[in-house]
Design a protein around this motif. Structure first.
Motif, PDB file in Angstrom:
ATOM      1  N   THR A  53       0.846  -1.197   0.000  1.00 39.97           N
ATOM      2  CA  THR A  53       0.000   0.000   0.000  1.00 39.97           C
ATOM      3  C   THR A  53       0.880   1.246   0.000  1.00 39.97           C
ATOM      4  OG1 THR A  53      -0.055   0.143   2.408  1.00 39.97           O
ATOM      5  CG2 THR A  53      -1.789  -1.153   1.367  1.00 39.97           C
ATOM      6  N   LEU A  99      -1.308  -0.368  -3.919  1.00 37.49           N
ATOM      7  CA  LEU A  99      -2.713  -0.267  -3.535  1.00 37.49           C
ATOM      8  C   LEU A  99      -2.911   0.979  -2.678  1.00 37.49           C
ATOM      9  CD1 LEU A  99      -5.600  -1.492  -3.237  1.00 37.49           C
ATOM     10  CD2 LEU A  99      -4.740  -2.652  -1.174  1.00 37.49           C
ATOM     11  N   GLY A 118      -5.018   1.839  -0.431  1.00 40.18           N
ATOM     12  CA  GLY A 118      -6.031   1.086   0.311  1.00 40.18           C
ATOM     13  C   GLY A 118      -6.888   1.979   1.193  1.00 40.18           C
ATOM     14  N   ASP A 119      -8.087   1.471   1.492  1.00 43.30           N
ATOM     15  CA  ASP A 119      -8.898   2.192   2.479  1.00 43.30           C
ATOM     16  C   ASP A 119      -8.281   2.005   3.872  1.00 43.30           C
ATOM     17  OD1 ASP A 119      -9.614  -0.431   2.919  1.00 43.30           O
ATOM     18  OD2 ASP A 119     -11.776  -0.122   2.728  1.00 43.30           O
ATOM     19  N   SER A 120      -7.213   1.191   3.942  1.00 41.64           N
ATOM     20  CA  SER A 120      -6.430   1.085   5.183  1.00 41.64           C
ATOM     21  C   SER A 120      -5.811   2.432   5.543  1.00 41.64           C
ATOM     22  CB  SER A 120      -5.326   0.027   5.037  1.00 41.64           C
ATOM     23  OG  SER A 120      -4.567   0.265   3.869  1.00 41.64           O
ATOM     24  N   ASP A 141      -8.646   1.672  -3.947  1.00 38.09           N
ATOM     25  CA  ASP A 141      -9.531   0.799  -3.167  1.00 38.09           C
ATOM     26  C   ASP A 141     -10.895   1.478  -3.015  1.00 38.09           C
ATOM     27  OD1 ASP A 141     -10.075  -1.451  -1.737  1.00 38.09           O
ATOM     28  OD2 ASP A 141      -8.911  -0.890   0.040  1.00 38.09           O
ATOM     29  N   LYS A 177     -10.157  -1.750  -6.655  1.00 36.87           N
ATOM     30  CA  LYS A 177     -10.372  -2.990  -5.884  1.00 36.87           C
ATOM     31  C   LYS A 177     -11.745  -2.917  -5.240  1.00 36.87           C
ATOM     32  CE  LYS A 177      -8.105  -4.049  -1.916  1.00 36.87           C
ATOM     33  NZ  LYS A 177      -9.230  -4.147  -0.949  1.00 36.87           N
ATOM     34  N   HIS A 206     -11.739  -8.971  -3.906  1.00 36.97           N
ATOM     35  CA  HIS A 206     -11.186  -9.096  -2.539  1.00 36.97           C
ATOM     36  C   HIS A 206     -12.137  -9.976  -1.741  1.00 36.97           C
ATOM     37  CE1 HIS A 206      -9.358  -6.817   1.183  1.00 36.97           C
ATOM     38  NE2 HIS A 206      -9.707  -8.057   1.509  1.00 36.97           N
ATOM     39  N   VAL A 250      -7.598 -10.202  -4.208  1.00 36.05           N
ATOM     40  CA  VAL A 250      -6.949 -10.331  -2.897  1.00 36.05           C
ATOM     41  C   VAL A 250      -7.686 -11.413  -2.127  1.00 36.05           C
ATOM     42  CG1 VAL A 250      -6.658  -9.175  -0.653  1.00 36.05           C
ATOM     43  CG2 VAL A 250      -6.101  -7.952  -2.771  1.00 36.05           C
ATOM     44  N   GLU A 301      -7.854 -12.492   1.811  1.00 31.46           N
ATOM     45  CA  GLU A 301      -7.393 -12.020   3.121  1.00 31.46           C
ATOM     46  C   GLU A 301      -7.797 -12.970   4.241  1.00 31.46           C
ATOM     47  OE1 GLU A 301      -8.103  -7.873   3.880  1.00 31.46           O
ATOM     48  OE2 GLU A 301      -7.478  -8.031   5.981  1.00 31.46           O
ATOM     49  N   ILE A 357      -3.017 -11.949   1.792  1.00 29.21           N
ATOM     50  CA  ILE A 357      -2.576 -11.264   3.020  1.00 29.21           C
ATOM     51  C   ILE A 357      -3.111 -12.119   4.157  1.00 29.21           C
ATOM     52  CG2 ILE A 357      -4.502  -9.583   2.751  1.00 29.21           C
ATOM     53  CD1 ILE A 357      -2.706  -7.634   4.469  1.00 29.21           C
ATOM     54  N   VAL A 362       0.475  -9.189  -0.449  1.00 24.26           N
ATOM     55  CA  VAL A 362       0.321  -7.766  -0.151  1.00 24.26           C
ATOM     56  C   VAL A 362       0.428  -7.572   1.356  1.00 24.26           C
ATOM     57  CG1 VAL A 362      -2.228  -7.925  -0.117  1.00 24.26           C
ATOM     58  CG2 VAL A 362      -1.146  -5.695  -0.371  1.00 24.26           C
ATOM     59  N   VAL A 379       0.208  -4.097   4.292  1.00 24.52           N
ATOM     60  CA  VAL A 379       0.035  -2.656   4.483  1.00 24.52           C
ATOM     61  C   VAL A 379       1.422  -2.104   4.843  1.00 24.52           C
ATOM     62  CG1 VAL A 379      -1.025  -0.904   5.965  1.00 24.52           C
ATOM     63  CG2 VAL A 379      -2.386  -2.845   5.143  1.00 24.52           C
TER      64      VAL A 379
HETATM   65  O1  KIV Z   1      -6.971  -1.382   2.337  1.00 22.88           O
HETATM   66  C1  KIV Z   1      -6.030  -2.190   2.254  1.00 22.88           C
HETATM   67  O2  KIV Z   1      -4.865  -1.876   2.537  1.00 22.88           O
HETATM   68  C2  KIV Z   1      -6.342  -3.542   1.820  1.00 22.88           C
HETATM   69  C3  KIV Z   1      -5.258  -4.575   1.943  1.00 22.88           C
HETATM   70  C4  KIV Z   1      -5.198  -5.067   3.326  1.00 22.88           C
HETATM   71  C5  KIV Z   1      -5.415  -5.664   0.956  1.00 22.88           C
HETATM   72  O3  KIV Z   1      -7.430  -3.795   1.411  1.00 22.88           O
END
Ligand code: KIV
Length: 287
Positions: A31, A50, A52-54, A92, A122, A146, A189, A191, A212, A222, A224
């Protein structure tokens, strides 16, 4: 016209990602949420970035990804795309930005490419999102699926729990994966599922799987970035390997700076600017 063919050639495409599975080459995804980090990942040859929404947990201080908005991800996606990485940029799709209808999915995935500069999106979910994935792919937008633990459904799943732990549960995930492939996704993905489940899914589909917490048999992996760099002390899931201790590096630097400021040691001569002697004389001569 020179199109900088070398640069263009080096850019990762969805075609190249699919090809890696056929050639048995592992795919690397991490990410990133900002331009300098995206540049570093690209220079290191990471295949996919990515956004990511993380970003909600890592940078924005939320406890989950649920509060993250489409505008949040687009904002960070813009920063990543300004770095012009060779890695393929995946935006994401956050909570409730694609599940309402095919029209909503099309409009919002379109925004991720048009405004955010992403090259693919994603989408989390199984059977419930297959029709949305098909519509988005039909519109020419590459989609990464995902499945397994889908953090946007955390309340429905009852927490961050390993999915597909039983033979029946594994079968359900295999069916979801097949449907996502049929809908036209270029990868997915997986997870937080047992190694055996991820292996079965990976062997059951022709598109690459990126794991992950899903063991070593996925076509790629993957993590984070901020987790694997060791920014957070308290986040220690079993699947996470910390490759650095950035938190300590930052803490040491901040402590050293604070001490030097308090002791009057920083800034010293080498970090300060001077007038010419003449101007300095004139300045002090005024008093
Ligand atoms: O948002 C994110 O970082 C993810 C990863 C954990 C795959 O979806």
């Amino acid at each position: 016209m020179d199109l900088g063919s070398e640069t263009i050639m080096a850019r990762v495409t969805t075609y190249r990602i699919r090809g890696k599975k056929k050639k048995g080459k592992k795919i690397v995804m991490l990410t990133a949420y900002d331009a300098p980090t995206a540049r570093i990942l690209s220079d290191c040859g990471v295949d996919l970035i990515l956004v990511g929404d993380s970003v909600g947990n890592t940078l924005l201080g939320y406890e989950s990804t649920i509060p993250v908005t489409l505008d949040d991800v687009i904002h960070h996606c813009k920063a990543v795309s300004r770095a012009r990485p060779n890695s393929l940029i995946v935006g994401d799709m956050p909570f409730m930005s694609y599940k309402v209808s095919e029209t909503q999915a099309l409009e919002n995935c379109g925004r991720m490419l048009q405004e955010g500069g992403a090259e693919a999106v994603k989408i989390e979910g199984g059977g419930d999102v297959v029709d949305k994935i098909a519509a988005v792919v039909d519109a020419g937008i590459p989609v990464m699926g995902h499945i397994g633990l889908t953090p946007q459904s955390i309340y429905e799943l009852g927490g961050y729990r390993v999915q597909g732990r039983t033979a029946d549960g594994a079968e359900v995930l295999v069916e979801q994966a097949k449907r996502i492939e049929e809908a036209g996704a270029f990868s997915m993905v997986i997870e937080l599922v047992p190694t055996e489940t991820a292996k079965l899914i990976t062997e059951s589909v022709g598109i690459p799987t990126i794991g992950i917490g899903a063991g070593p048999y996925c076509d790629g992996q993957v993590l984070v970035l901020w987790d694997m760099l060791g920014l957070f002390e308290d986040f220690k899931p079993k699947f996470l390997k910390k490759y650095a201790d950035i938190r300590s590096v930052i803490s040491e630097a901040v402590k050293a700076y604070s001490e030097e400021v308090r002791a009057g040691v920083f800034p010293d001569e080498t970090h300060s600017f001077e007038m010419t002697e003449e101007e300095s004389g004139r300045l002090y001569g005024r008093t």
